[in-house]
Design a protein around this motif. Structure first.
Motif, short mmCIF file in Angstrom:
data_model
loop_
_atom_site.label_atom_id
_atom_site.label_comp_id
_atom_site.label_asym_id
_atom_site.label_seq_id
_atom_site.Cartn_x
_atom_site.Cartn_y
_atom_site.Cartn_z
N GLU A 289 39.43 36.78 45.98
CA GLU A 289 38.48 35.68 46.00
C GLU A 289 38.12 35.20 44.60
OE1 GLU A 289 35.55 37.73 48.31
OE2 GLU A 289 35.88 36.46 50.06
N ILE A 290 38.06 36.15 43.64
CA ILE A 290 37.74 35.78 42.26
C ILE A 290 38.79 34.80 41.72
CG2 ILE A 290 37.67 36.65 39.88
CD1 ILE A 290 36.26 39.15 41.02
N GLU A 291 40.06 35.09 41.99
CA GLU A 291 41.12 34.17 41.57
C GLU A 291 40.93 32.81 42.24
OE1 GLU A 291 44.82 36.02 42.39
OE2 GLU A 291 44.49 37.68 41.02
N LYS A 292 40.59 32.85 43.53
CA LYS A 292 40.40 31.62 44.30
C LYS A 292 39.21 30.82 43.78
CE LYS A 292 39.57 30.24 49.13
NZ LYS A 292 39.35 30.77 50.49
N TYR A 293 38.13 31.52 43.44
CA TYR A 293 36.91 30.84 43.07
C TYR A 293 36.81 30.55 41.57
CZ TYR A 293 35.74 32.01 47.83
OH TYR A 293 35.77 32.13 49.20
N ASN A 294 37.88 30.83 40.80
CA ASN A 294 37.93 30.38 39.42
C ASN A 294 38.29 28.90 39.35
OD1 ASN A 294 37.15 32.70 38.18
ND2 ASN A 294 39.20 33.43 37.75
N LEU A 295 38.51 28.31 40.52
CA LEU A 295 38.75 26.87 40.60
C LEU A 295 37.39 26.19 40.80
CD1 LEU A 295 41.20 24.89 40.68
CD2 LEU A 295 40.97 24.93 43.16
#
Length: 316
Positions: free
Chosen positions: A77-83
């Protein structure tokens, strides 16, 4: 004041100083929060309190909550929410009475809220009432750079709509290592340095990349003549950007994107931009469910207090 505002945001379809007064003076609210039955408050006192109370107190609570909630994201999710989707929304309801705001030709004053949204939670918000912030070229870069300053080691990519087109701002982002994807106006002037299209640049569904290039962009340099008038001279900026153009074979429509991210595929660039729509859904939620369209205070400090309280309510 914190409990009163939070309770009223959830308990009223349309928040106002009158509903704040009525709620505080109700027996139910006093019983819930341990207040004496004879305690009373007037609407004028609430208005004055909102204009003078330290808005940074509410900002600190909001940022603390966002930090704690976002820590619960998994690694995926962290990778996803770095957008980070970035955009502004304007509130004009009752703004003719605003003490300070963005003046319009109609005589009304507006307030601009520039939000950062990570896909689940609002990761940042700035309140703009100055006239220069009527342009997104001024509001969005300031909102983004304030968030970058808070997250020194961020890996964020900021996704921005066509309101921001300034080559100078993009150059500044690149120099500050701020990754971005901006939907560009079509047919803007550029110099192609190198084509990045290759056999791996394949179509997906009805879409295909028709251009993927390393480019240099042009900008207008302000020049003052002898009479003191400003005109703009075209100038090429010596910074590399990436231009991605995708085309829908059914509609024949093209979408142009500018970015300083060279590792992603053209499809990734397009997919990341599509996720920008999440912030439009978030705006609708704020306005329809949490009454953001209606300003409780006509003072900038009070507006800041209310926007932080609205962000807290949205996260809860």
């Amino acid at each position: 004041m914190f409990y009163l505002l939070l309770f009223c945001i959830f308990d009223n379809e349309k928040l106002s100083q009158r509903t704040l007064e009525d709620t505080f003076n109700s027996s139910g609210f006093k019983a819930l929060f341990g207040l004496d039955e004879d305690e009373k408050v007037r609407r004028s006192s609430i208005s004055e309190r909102l204009s003078k109370i330290d808005s940074n107190y509410f900002k600190a609570i909001y940022e603390q909550m966002y930090g704690r909630f976002s820590e619960l994201y998994s690694k995926t999710e962290i990778e996803k929410y770095n957008l980070i989707r970035v955009d502004s929304t304007i509130v004009a309801d009752t703004c003719a009475k605003l003490k300070e705001g963005i003046d319009q030709k109609s005589g009304k004053k507006l307030v601009k809220f520039s939000f950062s949204f990570d896909g689940v939670l609002p990761s940042g918000v700035e309140v703009f009432t100055g006239q220069k912030y009527s342009s997104e070229e001024a509001a969005l870069p300031e909102a983004i750079l304030k968030q970058v300053k808070k997250e020194e080691h961020h890996q964020n990519i900021y996704v921005i709509d066509r309101g921001l087109q300034s080559t100078r701002v993009m150059k500044d982002f690149e120099e500050k290592s701020v990754k971005f994807i901006i939907r560009s106006k079509e047919n803007r002037k550029f110099e192609e340095i190198e084509s990045l299209l290759d056999e791996n640049s394949q179509k997906w569904g009805d879409w295909e990349p028709v251009k993927d290039s390393k480019v240099k962009l042009y900008t207008g340099k302000p020049i003052k003549n002898k009479r003191g008038n400003i005109h703009y001279r075209e100038e090429k900026v010596e910074t590399y950007f990436r231009l991605v153009v995708i085309k829908n074979e059914k509609t024949d429509k093209e979408f142009w994107f500018l970015t300083n991210e060279f590792e992603l595929s053209a499809k990734d660039i397009a997919d990341y931009y599509r996720k920008r729509w999440d912030i439009e859904v978030f705006f609708r939620f704020l306005k329809q469910e949490l009454n953001l369209s209606h300003l409780v205070s006509m003072n900038k400090n009070g507006i800041e207090v209310m926007i932080y309280m609205t962000m807290i309510a949205s996260m809860l």
